[in-house]
Scaffold this motif. Structure first.
Motif, PDB file in Angstrom:
ATOM      1  N   ILE A   7     -19.220 -13.052  51.357  1.00 17.35           N
ATOM      2  CA  ILE A   7     -18.993 -11.616  51.467  1.00 17.35           C
ATOM      3  C   ILE A   7     -18.938 -10.993  50.074  1.00 17.35           C
ATOM      4  CG2 ILE A   7     -17.336  -9.886  52.247  1.00 17.35           C
ATOM      5  CD1 ILE A   7     -16.660 -11.782  54.552  1.00 17.35           C
TER       6      ILE A   7
ATOM      7  N   TYR B 226     -19.852  -3.120  60.066  1.00 18.40           N
ATOM      8  CA  TYR B 226     -21.025  -3.450  59.255  1.00 18.40           C
ATOM      9  C   TYR B 226     -21.883  -2.207  58.999  1.00 18.40           C
ATOM     10  CZ  TYR B 226     -25.066  -5.985  57.511  1.00 18.40           C
ATOM     11  OH  TYR B 226     -26.090  -6.440  56.728  1.00 18.40           O
TER      12      TYR B 226
ATOM     13  N   ILE C   1     -18.919 -11.134  61.442  1.00 23.64           N
ATOM     14  CA  ILE C   1     -20.140 -11.720  60.887  1.00 23.64           C
ATOM     15  C   ILE C   1     -21.275 -11.667  61.906  1.00 23.64           C
ATOM     16  CG2 ILE C   1     -21.118 -13.765  59.790  1.00 23.64           C
ATOM     17  CD1 ILE C   1     -18.806 -12.523  58.252  1.00 23.64           C
TER      18      ILE C   1
ATOM     19  N   LEU D 279     -14.555  -3.047  52.008  1.00 25.93           N
ATOM     20  CA  LEU D 279     -15.487  -3.210  50.887  1.00 25.93           C
ATOM     21  C   LEU D 279     -15.952  -1.855  50.340  1.00 25.93           C
ATOM     22  CD1 LEU D 279     -17.828  -6.222  51.739  1.00 25.93           C
ATOM     23  CD2 LEU D 279     -15.852  -6.143  50.226  1.00 25.93           C
TER      24      LEU D 279
ATOM     25  N   PHE E  69     -15.140  -6.697  55.514  1.00 28.70           N
ATOM     26  CA  PHE E  69     -16.192  -5.683  55.480  1.00 28.70           C
ATOM     27  C   PHE E  69     -15.612  -4.274  55.518  1.00 28.70           C
ATOM     28  CE2 PHE E  69     -19.124  -8.984  57.364  1.00 28.70           C
ATOM     29  CZ  PHE E  69     -19.951  -9.033  56.273  1.00 28.70           C
TER      30      PHE E  69
END
Length: 661
Positions: free
Chosen positions: A287, A616, A602, A202, A199
């Motif tokens: 993902i 996140y 997660i 990304l 994450f």
């Protein structure tokens, strides 16, 4: 003064004194040294701002000669997109033409029967009838449960990511083998690639490569390439000197020596790296679906958002089926090795390829008249979604009070006290104790590394969130150990029980981590307890596997010697088997921590307030600086745990005489 390192917590006088000083600072030092409790804001390293500025510079101003860096990354994305679109058309979407703003399919994709036949032929070629049946059954399972199109979209991305990941990892591994200085520079980068949450990077990937399947392939490569690189370097380093001598005797050039002698000689360990690239690529599918990859990962993610456990489980099991099939096929290819083609014409020399082409043509012709040959008929599809939803609902209704009582008890008596303890710990005390542990285990280099990384966590303003991460990871790891070690002991000496257990944990290990969240959220709602249960379910696999590995690796002669001396079964277990298996169990602990940290990112979706949540949130707000800083803090925690536990395992092997000091 000579200090003897390698003893995990030897030197009781040193540790007693250190803990006494730490306790004194903790209890009475806030008035004297307040900065030791709360790192001063004025001293913080503005890493998030620096990283954000660097990413903006890459996008707007950076250039390679006359070519802007952003144009270069978009060119790379376009190059990767071409084979992906070809694989997607071949497996899932067919070839289409635009007509009046809509797309019309002119050539259909491969028929589902043709794909099953091709993978069965591949299994027959690599491993015989048994593997052929397994390959056909795995892909038929995907079709029967209505996951065919999504599975083919996922397989298309795997067919692109795996070759690129294998080739890139092989090249980097060869360079590391040839040039030790390059390996020294590359090793920290590989550590970060393996320990930093996906994450976290990304957002930069989206900014540089755009939204869509190509960005997902790039993210998959970053995640999956390190094992191939490490395996390549290690396998080439471990080749015996006789192999090099043989190449010199027959007059090979350096390039011929590498590609015609050394790489083929290291084929089996290299195929282990290929296997890891395949498995990690499949782990990335959910993902990757967040940035436009689609496929089975998108189905699992959609089911999570609806809390549809049944649909998510079916899509997750389809990923498991693909993983098992590709895993077994890659292992069989490694065992098969190279075989000279049969004499004769093309059909005689390549019978499997000929059969595959004939099957494709036959299914294409039959599919024009019989739609059921081209696509699996919807009327024949099965679904267990309603059953699983009803099962979870029944558990929730029947055992609600019991589940709430268990949840509240663990929260009040374990989770909350440990959380307060760690969050209240002075950062300076923790850094000093970690440095002392590193010094006692591995010398001053390890001490500087672990103390420096933990200091950076505090200096970037991540200490409190990092302690929440450590608390969740630590408790989950301890529970996983309490479950996994006894279970591993119970099945290690029973071959049939271990075969069943291995099948279960293989399935659990390949099941997407998001699938674990759905039933837990439905039963316990959101919060730290929910995150802990999901992490334990995901991480316990490593404990079981390494415990069994260690116990099965104990020399049987030592067990017989213990029996001859009159040891009871309990004494054999505690004084011989577990002691000799302790290095492997410590490695299992290491892997459990890695699994737990990856899962904690997660679980940010279910309301935790740790570093994973920061990662996140940064993803949702497209803030690369904050995301990478929080991701680096998680990576630092993982590296600290990895280095300390590796040093402890090495010290244990030395004490047992299994490794030279």
């Amino acid at each position: 003064m000579t200090v003897r390192t390698g003893k995990p917590f030897g030197g009781w006088l040193i540790w007693t004194l250190a803990l006494a000083i730490a306790a004194a600072v903790w209890l009475w030092g806030e008035a004297l040294v307040p900065f030791a409790f709360d790192y001063p804001k004025g001293w913080r390293i503005p890493a998030a701002r620096w990283i954000g500025s660097f990413v903006n510079w890459l996008v707007k101003d950076a250039a390679v000669g006359p070519v802007a860096f952003s144009d270069l990354t978009r060119f790379v994305a376009a190059v990767i997109d071409k084979p992906y679109q070809l694989a997607l058309a071949l497996l899932a979407d067919g070839w289409q033409v635009a007509e009046g703003g809509a797309a019309r399919q002119v050539v259909p994709p491969l028929a589902w029967l043709a794909v099953i036949g091709i993978v069965a032929l591949a299994g027959l070629w690599a491993g015989g009838p048994g593997l052929a049946a397994l390959m056909a059954a795995a892909f038929a399972f995907v079709a029967v449960f209505g996951q065919w199109h999504s599975a083919m979209v996922t397989l298309a991305s795997i067919l692109v990511a795996v070759p690129v990941g294998v080739a890139g990892g092989l090249m980097l591994g060869v360079l590391s083998w040839r040039h030790p200085w390059f390996e020294s520079l590359l090793r920290p980068l590989l550590d970060l690639m393996q320990t930093m949450p996906v994450f976290a990077y990304l957002v930069p990937i989206l900014i540089l490569f755009g939204f869509g399947p190509t960005a997902a392939v790039v993210a998959t490569l970053i995640y999956a390439m390190p094992p191939m690189t490490r395996v390549t370097t290690l396998s080439l380093q471990r080749l015996p000197g006789e192999t090099h001598d043989l190449a010199r005797m027959v007059g090979c050039t350096p390039r011929q020596t590498l590609w015609r002698v050394l790489v083929p000689s290291a084929r089996e360990p290299l195929m282990v790296g290929v296997n890891q690239v395949i498995m990690l690529s499949l782990n990335m599918v959910i993902i990757a679906s967040m940035i436009g990859a689609g496929g089975l990962g998108f189905d699992v993610l959609t089911a999570l958002r609806r809390l549809d456990f049944g649909a998510g489980l079916e899509a997750g099991l389809a990923i498991v089926a693909l993983a098992i099939a590709l895993d077994r096929l890659s292992q069989a290819v490694a065992r098969r090795g190279y075989r000279a083609p049969l004499p004769g014409g093309i059909v005689a020399r390549h019978p499997y390829l000929t059969a595959a082409l004939a099957l494709i043509l036959l299914c294409f012709v039959l599919g024009l008249a019989l739609p059921a040959v081209q696509g699996y008929p919807e009327a024949a599809q099965l679904s267990t979604s309603a059953f699983w939803a009803a099962a979870v609902e029944w558990i929730n209704v029947t055992f609600f009070d019991t589940l709430e009582a268990v949840k509240n008890t663990i929260l009040l008596w374990i989770l909350v006290p440990v959380k307060r303890f760690l969050v209240g710990m002075p950062w300076a005390v923790a850094v000093a104790l970690l440095g002392l542990a590193g010094w006692r285990l591995g010398g001053w280099r390890l001490a500087v590394l672990v103390a420096g990384l933990s200091f950076l966590i505090a200096a970037t303003g991540q200490w409190e969130k990092a302690m929440i991460t450590v608390y969740l990871c630590g408790i989950s790891t301890l529970i996983a150990l309490a479950i996994g070690i006894p279970l591993g002991i119970a099945v290690a000496g029973r071959e049939r029980a271990w075969m069943v257990t291995r099948t279960v944990i293989d399935t659990l290990q390949t099941l997407p981590s998001f699938v674990y969240l759905m039933p837990v959220v439905m039963l316990f709602r959101v919060g730290d307890f929910t995150a802990m249960i999901a992490v334990v379910a995901y991480a316990v696999v490593a404990v079981i596997r390494y415990t069994v590995l260690g116990l099965q690796g104990v020399d049987p002669r030592l067990i017989e010697a213990g029996r001859a001396m009159g040891c009871t079964d309990w004494q054999l277990l505690t004084r011989i088997r577990l002691r000799l298996a302790l290095p492997e169990i410590l490695l299992g602990l290491n892997q459990t921590i890695m699994f737990a940290l990856s899962m904690l990112v997660i679980t940010a979706l279910v309301g935790t307030r740790d570093l994973g949540q920061d990662v996140y949130i940064a993803l949702t707000k497209a803030n690369p600086g904050n995301g990478l800083v929080a991701g680096l803090a998680i990576a630092f925690i993982a590296i600290i745990a990895d280095r300390l536990l590796a040093a402890a395992a090495r010290a244990q092997r030395q004490r047992l005489g299994l490794e030279a000091a």
